[in-house]
Design a protein around this motif. Structure first.
Motif, PDB file in Angstrom:
ATOM      1  N   ARG A 469      14.112 -11.640  14.405  1.00 25.88           N
ATOM      2  CA  ARG A 469      14.367 -11.935  15.817  1.00 25.88           C
ATOM      3  C   ARG A 469      13.585 -10.969  16.712  1.00 25.88           C
ATOM      4  O   ARG A 469      12.987 -11.387  17.723  1.00 25.88           O
ATOM      5  N   LEU A 470      13.569  -9.692  16.343  1.00 28.24           N
ATOM      6  CA  LEU A 470      12.869  -8.717  17.183  1.00 28.24           C
ATOM      7  C   LEU A 470      11.362  -8.971  17.232  1.00 28.24           C
ATOM      8  O   LEU A 470      10.754  -8.934  18.304  1.00 28.24           O
ATOM      9  N   ILE A 471      10.767  -9.243  16.075  1.00 28.24           N
ATOM     10  CA  ILE A 471       9.315  -9.375  16.059  1.00 28.24           C
ATOM     11  C   ILE A 471       8.866 -10.677  16.719  1.00 28.24           C
ATOM     12  O   ILE A 471       7.759 -10.772  17.256  1.00 28.24           O
ATOM     13  N   SER A 472       9.741 -11.690  16.704  1.00 30.09           N
ATOM     14  CA  SER A 472       9.386 -12.954  17.355  1.00 30.09           C
ATOM     15  C   SER A 472       9.287 -12.786  18.866  1.00 30.09           C
ATOM     16  O   SER A 472       8.624 -13.577  19.542  1.00 30.09           O
ATOM     17  N   GLU A 473       9.961 -11.760  19.408  1.00 30.67           N
ATOM     18  CA  GLU A 473       9.937 -11.512  20.845  1.00 30.67           C
ATOM     19  C   GLU A 473       8.971 -10.387  21.216  1.00 30.67           C
ATOM     20  O   GLU A 473       8.890 -10.001  22.393  1.00 30.67           O
ATOM     21  N   PHE A 474       8.238  -9.879  20.206  1.00 32.38           N
ATOM     22  CA  PHE A 474       7.360  -8.721  20.433  1.00 32.38           C
ATOM     23  C   PHE A 474       5.939  -9.214  20.690  1.00 32.38           C
ATOM     24  O   PHE A 474       5.289  -9.772  19.802  1.00 32.38           O
ATOM     25  N   ASP A 475       5.451  -8.992  21.874  1.00 31.90           N
ATOM     26  CA  ASP A 475       4.118  -9.463  22.256  1.00 31.90           C
ATOM     27  C   ASP A 475       3.043  -8.666  21.511  1.00 31.90           C
ATOM     28  O   ASP A 475       3.132  -7.445  21.379  1.00 31.90           O
ATOM     29  N   ARG A 476       2.041  -9.380  21.006  1.00 28.43           N
ATOM     30  CA  ARG A 476       0.915  -8.790  20.262  1.00 28.43           C
ATOM     31  C   ARG A 476       1.424  -7.968  19.070  1.00 28.43           C
ATOM     32  O   ARG A 476       1.066  -6.800  18.891  1.00 28.43           O
ATOM     33  N   HIS A 477       2.241  -8.622  18.239  1.00 31.57           N
ATOM     34  CA  HIS A 477       2.818  -7.883  17.108  1.00 31.57           C
ATOM     35  C   HIS A 477       1.773  -7.480  16.074  1.00 31.57           C
ATOM     36  O   HIS A 477       2.073  -6.676  15.192  1.00 31.57           O
TER      37      HIS A 477
END
Length: 858
Positions: A469-477
Motif C-alpha cells: 500500500r505504501l509503495i503504490s502511493e510513493f511517487d517515483r518509487h
C-alpha cells in the motif's frame, strides 16, 4: 596371485602406492600443477591394478574398466576409484570366487574402490534406466583384460544413447542440483564440485557433448565451432582453478570433502597465497576469487548448453523478426542482427537489457548474443560511462514497470553491471562475516532490490500488504531501487560504509541527471539506511521522546516512507533467519507513531496527553469484555507515569483484565498468550518483587526453548513486579499454543517456591562463531535525565547469554527497567535501562563492564 601368495608382494604394492601418493603430494605442493597431479594419480593406480589383475591369472574373458571420474583420467587425492569388471557372461563359481579374492586384494593394498560386476547386457539395461549410470559408463576406459569385449560394449553403449533424451535428463539433473544449493554460486560455504559454478557445471557440458558425438574436450568443442578460442582458454583457466582448490582441500584434510566450510577457508587461503589486508581477511579474498570464477563458469555453462542444444535440437527454420537494426527475435529469444553489433554500437549493450524488460514474450538471449555480450564487456570504459545516451539507458532500466531484478542479475552475471559501476564490481563476490548476512555483498544488494520490487507486485501483496500500500502511493518509487543499489556498495573499504556510500550515490545521481530533490532523497537513504532498524530494535518505540527524535531525523512523510520500505527490504534481504514478524511489528509501530507525529506538526505531545490517550483507549477495549467503568481503579492507582508511557493501550487493557480483581494478591500471577501483534508469545508476570527475579525468569524461558525478544520491567508503587515479555521460539517447534499452560503453571510454581535461578542448558556454539568470532563490547552511560543508565552490549549470540547478563546485574544490585533484545543472525545487540545498586558510583559501573566483557567472550 593366489590366497597363499607371498604377503611381501602385497606389502610391496602397498608401499609403492603410499610412496607414489606421497611423491604426487610433494610435487603438487611444490609446483601446483593440478592436471599433472590428477593424471599422475590415475597412472599410479592404473599400474597397481594392472599388476594385481595379471597376478590373478584370469581367463581371457573379463575386462577391468575404469569408470566415472577415474575413467575420465581425473583422480583427486581423496576420490573413490570406480571400477567395472565386465564379463562376457554370467560367472561360474570358480570365476566368482576369483573375482571376490581380487576385489579383496584391491582393498588390502589400500585402494578405496567402488566396483560392480556386470555383463554388457546388464550394463546397457541399467544405463537405459538410470542417467547417472549411463553417464559413468560414458567415460569408461579399459585398464586391462578383454579389449574386444570392451570395445564391443562401448560401441553398443554409444548406439543406445539418445542425445536429445540425454540432454534433457542432464539439464533436469542440473536444475535439481541448483535447487539443492538455493540456485546460487554465492553460498558462504559452497561445494566446489556440486554448487552452481562448480566442477559439475563444466563436466555436464562435456558429458552432453560426448553423448552427442561432438567431442570430449574443450579443444574438440572449439574445433566444432561451439566455443571460441577465448572461451576455451577461459574454460580451461576456470577448470584449473577449481581443480587446484579441490586438491588443496583434500590434501589439507587428508580425506574427501568438497565443501568450503568456514573451518577450512582461512588455512586454504594462506596455503594459496592470499594475505589479509586492513579491511579484509585472507579467507574473504580467497572466497571472492572463488565466487568470481564460479560466476564465469555459470556464464559459460549457459552459453555452451544453448549452443550444444541448438545442434542437438535443430530449431525450425523460421526467419527472425526484426526489432531494429541491431536486434531481432529468433525463436522467442533476443538475437543480435550481426556478431559485431556491440563493437559497432557499444550502447546496444545496455539496450539489450532494456529490450528484454520491454517485451515479456522474450525468454532470454540467444547463445550468440550472450557470447557477443561476454566479449563486449570490456568496451565499457570511462568514455562509455560518460556518454549521456548510455547514462539515460541505464537509468531507464530502473524506471521500467517489469524485469528490473532479472536484468540486474543478468547484467551482474555477465560482468556488465560491475563494468558500468566499478564500485559495484569491487564488491562482487565479497563475503560478509557479520554473522547475519548469508549472501555476498552484491547478492544481498540485488536481494534488497528484489524485495522492493515485490512490494509493487500484486502476486506478493498478501505477503507485504502494508508495504504494498505504501509503495503504490510513493511517487517515483524507482528511486528506492537506486538507493538500494548503493546502500552497501562501500562495504569492505574500512570505515563507515554508510557515509562512504553517499559519495558514490551523490556522484551517480549527479552524473545521471537526477533532480536536486531526488538526489537528496537517494543520498539521504544511503546515509540513513541503518537508522530506523537501530531505533526500532534498540530503543523504546512507545516512548514519545524516542519517536520525536526519530521524526526530527526523517523530517517528512516521504523520507519516512522511503526509509521504512528500504529498511524492511534490507532486513529481509540479509538472511531468512534474521527477519521475523516481531521485528516487522516494531518497524511498523515506529512508522505509524512517527507519521502521526509528523501529521501533528512534529512536536512531541506532552506525556500527560499521551497517558490520557492510552488510558482512554484501554478503557474502550475493556468495555468489550463487559467490565465495569471502575474496573481499572484498584490496579491503576498503583501504576506510575512510566508504566503508561512504556505500554500500549492493548497491553494495558490485557494487564487490567488479568489483575483488576487481585492487585494485592500474594500469589504470583503468570499469564501467557499468543502475541496478537506478531509471532511468538506474550507473557505477563505479576508478583511481589523478589531478588534475582529477572535472572530466574530468563533462565526459565531459555530452558523452555524461548528467547526474550522484548522485556518491559516495572515495579508498582506497592512493591510488586509487573513484567511483560515477548518470547520467540528458538527451535522452530511450532507449538506455542501448547506451551501457554505449561509456562503459566510451571513458572507460577517456581515463583511461589522462590527456587534459585536455573541456568539454561548448555548448547554447542555454531561453527561460524568459532571461526569468525565477534569481539564483545559493553558500554554503560547515563541517560539524558541522569536518573538511569543505558547498558549496551554487542556479542555473539549463544544459549544462556541473557541469563548471564541478568545474573551479573543482580550481583551488582541493579534494577532492570527495560530490555531491548536485537538478534541479528548470530550477533546480538542488546540494550538495557538499569538503575540502582552500585551503578551510582563510577567504580561500580567499571566493574560491571569488566565482568560483562569477560562473560561475553566466546
Amino acid at each position: 596371485m593366489s590366497d597363499d601368495a607371498p604377503r611381501a608382494t602385497l606389502s610391496a604394492l602397498r608401499g609403492r602406492l603410499q610412496a607414489g601418493q606421497q611423491e604426487l603430494r610433494q610435487r603438487y605442493l611444490a609446483d601446483g600443477d593440478a592436471e599433472a597431479m590428477l593424471r599422475g594419480r590415475c597412472a599410479l593406480i592404473d599400474g597397481i591394478l594392472r599388476d594385481l589383475w595379471r597376478e590373478q591369472n584370469f581367463p581371457a574373458g573379463p575386462a577391468l574398466v575404469a569408470v566415472g571420474g577415474y575413467g575420465r583420467g581425473e583422480l583427486f587425492p581423496a576420490s573413490d576409484i570406480d571400477l567395472l569388471i565386465l564379463l562376457p557372461g554370467e560367472p561360474d563359481a570358480a570365476l566368482q570366487a576369483q573375482l571376490e579374492t581380487t576385489v579383496g586384494l584391491f582393498w588390502d593394498v589400500g585402494l578405496e574402490i567402488g566396483h560392480s560386476v556386470r555383463t554388457p547386457a546388464q550394463c546397457l539395461a541399467e544405463a537405459a534406466a538410470d542417467i547417472t549410470i549411463q553417464t559413468a559408463l560414458l567415460e569408461s576406459r579399459l585398464l586391462t583384460g578383454n579389449r574386444e569385449l570392451f570395445e564391443s560394449f562401448i560401441n553398443k553403449l554409444h548406439q543406445s544413447i539418445d542425445p536429445q533424451r540425454f540432454f534433457k535428463a542432464k539439464r533436469l539433473e542440473q536444475d535439481e542440483r541448483y535447487l539443492r544449493f538455493q540456485d546460487t554460486p554465492f553460498s558462504l560455504e559452497p561445494n566446489i564440485k556440486e554448487s552452481p559454478g562448480g566442477l559439475r557445471d563444466l563436466q555436464v557440458i562435456l558429458w552432453i557433448a560426448q553423448a552427442a558425438g561432438l567431442g570430449s574436450s574443450w579443444q574438440d568443442l572449439q574445433d566444432g565451432g561451439f566455443v571460441t578460442p577465448e572461451e576455451r582458454e577461459h574454460l580451461e583457466r576456470s577448470e584449473a582453478s577449481l581443480r587446484r582448490l579441490r586438491i588443496r582441500l583434500h590434501y589439507h584434510l587428508n580425506r574427501r570433502e568438497d565443501r568450503l566450510l568456514f573451518d577450512y577457508q582461512t588455512a586454504l587461503a594462506e596455503q594459496l597465497g592470499f594475505a589479509p589486508t586492513a579491511a579484509r581477511r585472507a579467507s574473504e579474498r580467497l572466497m571472492q576469487d572463488y565466487y568470481r570464477n564460479a560466476k564465469s563458469v555459470t556464464q559459460l555453462n549457459v552459453i555452451l548448453l544453448q549452443n550444444i542444444g541448438a545442434a542437438i535440437f535443430p530449431p525450425p527454420d523460421l526467419a527472425p523478426r526484426p526489432i531494429n537494426e541491431r536486434f531481432q527475435i529468433a525463436h522467442d529469444m533476443l538475437d543480435v542482427t550481426r556478431e559485431d553489433v556491440f563493437t559497432r554500437t557499444p550502447s546496444a549493450i545496455l539496450e539489450s537489457f532494456l529490450l528484454l524488460q520491454q517485451d515479456a514474450a522474450l525468454k532470454g538471449m540467444t547463445a550468440r548474443t550472450l557470447r557477443a555480450l561476454f566479449r563486449a564487456r570490456t568496451l565499457i570504459d570511462d568514455a562509455f560511462r560518460d556518454d549521456p545516451a548510455n547514462r539515460a539507458l541505464f537509468l531507464s532500466i530502473f524506471q521500467q514497470p517489469r524485469g528490473l531484478v532479472h536484468e540486474l542479475r543478468r547484467m551482474n552475471q555477465y560482468g556488465i553491471l560491475g563494468r558500468y559501476l566499478p564500485n559495484f564490481g569491487a564488491i562482487v563476490g565479497q563475503m560478509q562475516h557479520d554473522l547475519f548476512h548469508v549472501y555476498t555483498v552484491d547478492q544481498h544488494i540485488l536481494m534488497v532490490v528484489r524485495n522492493l520490487r515485490r512490494f509493487t507486485m500484486d502476486e506478493f501483496a498478501h505477503e507485504y500488504p502494508f508495504c504494498t500500500r505504501l509503495i503504490s502511493e510513493f511517487d517515483r518509487h524507482w528511486l528506492l531501487y537506486v538507493a538500494a543499489l548503493f546502500h552497501d556498495i562501500a562495504k569492505g573499504r574500512g570505515g563507515d560504509h554508510s557515509e562512504q556510500g553517499t559519495v558514490d550515490a551523490q556522484e551517480f545521481c549527479e552524473r545521471h541527471g537526477l533532480s536536486a530533490e531526488d538526489t537528496e532523497l537517494v543520498v539521504w537513504l544511503v546515509r540513513r539506511h541503518l537508522t530506523m532498524s537501530n531505533v526500532a530494535q534498540k530503543q523504546d518505540v512507545s516512548d514519545p521522546e524516542v519517536v520525536a527524535a526519530f521524526a526530527a531525523v526523517v523530517g517528512d512523510e516521504r523520507h519516512l516512507t522511503a526509509l521504512y520500505l528500504l529498511t524492511v527490504a534490507d532486513i529481509r534481504g540479509t538472511s531468512p533467519k534474521v527477519w521475523n514478524s516481531w521485528k516487522g511489528q516494531l518497524l511498523q509501530d515506529l512508522y505509524l507513531a512517527t507519521r502521526r507525529l509528523l501529521h501533528a506538526g512534529g512536536e512531541a505531545p506532552a506525556p500527560h496527553g499521551v497517558i490520557q490517550e492510552r488510558q482512554a483507549e484501554a478503557m474502550r477495549l475493556l468495555r468489550y469484555f463487559a467490565l465495569s467503568a471502575t474496573v481499572h481503579e484498584r490496579l491503576w492507582k498503583q501504576l506510575d507515569t512510566v508504566y503508561f508511557l512504556r505500554h500500549s493501550a492493548e497491553e494495558i487493557a490485557w494487564h487490567t483484565r488479568c489483575l483488576h480483581y487481585r492487585p494485592n494478591d500474594e500469589k504470583p500471577v503468570v499469564k501467557a498468550r499468543l502475541n496478537p501483534a506478531s509471532e511468538g508469545l506474550q507473557v505477563m508476570v505479576y508478583t511481589r518483587d523478589q531478588r534475582d527475579l529477572f535472572a530466574r525468569l530468563a533462565g526459565f524461558f531459555a530452558r523452555a526453548g524461548y528467547t526474550i525478544a522484548d522485556a518491559k520491567i516495572h515495579t508498582t508503587r506497592h512493591g510488586y513486579a509487573l513484567d511483560s515479555f515477548v518470547l520467540l521460539d528458538t527451535g522452530g517447534r511450532d507449538n506455542d499454543r501448547e506451551m501457554l499452560s505449561y509456562i503459566e503453571h510451571e513458572l507460577t510454581g517456581r515463583l511461589i517456591a522462590q527456587t534459585p535461578p536455573e541456568a539454561p542448558l548448555a548448547a554447542r556454539l555454531s561453527r561460524r562463531l568459532k571461526h569468525f568470532p565477534i569481539a564483545p563490547s559493553v558500554s554503560i552511560e547515563a541517560d539524558d535525565k541522569g536518573a538511569h543508565f543505558v547498558l549496551s552490549l554487542v556479542a555473539a549470540d549463544r544459549p544462556g547469554l541473557l541469563y548471564a547478563v541478568a545474573t551479573a546485574l543482580a550481583a551488582h544490585g541493579a534494577t532492570l527497567h527495560t530490555a531491548k533484545i536485537a538478534t541479528l543472525g548470530e550477533r546480538v545487540e542488546d540494550t538495557f535501562l538499569v538503575s540502582g545498586g552500585d551503578l551510582d558510583q563510577s567504580a561500580g559501573r567499571l566493574r560491571l563492564e569488566a565482568e560483562l566483557l569477560e562473560l561475553l567472550k566466546v
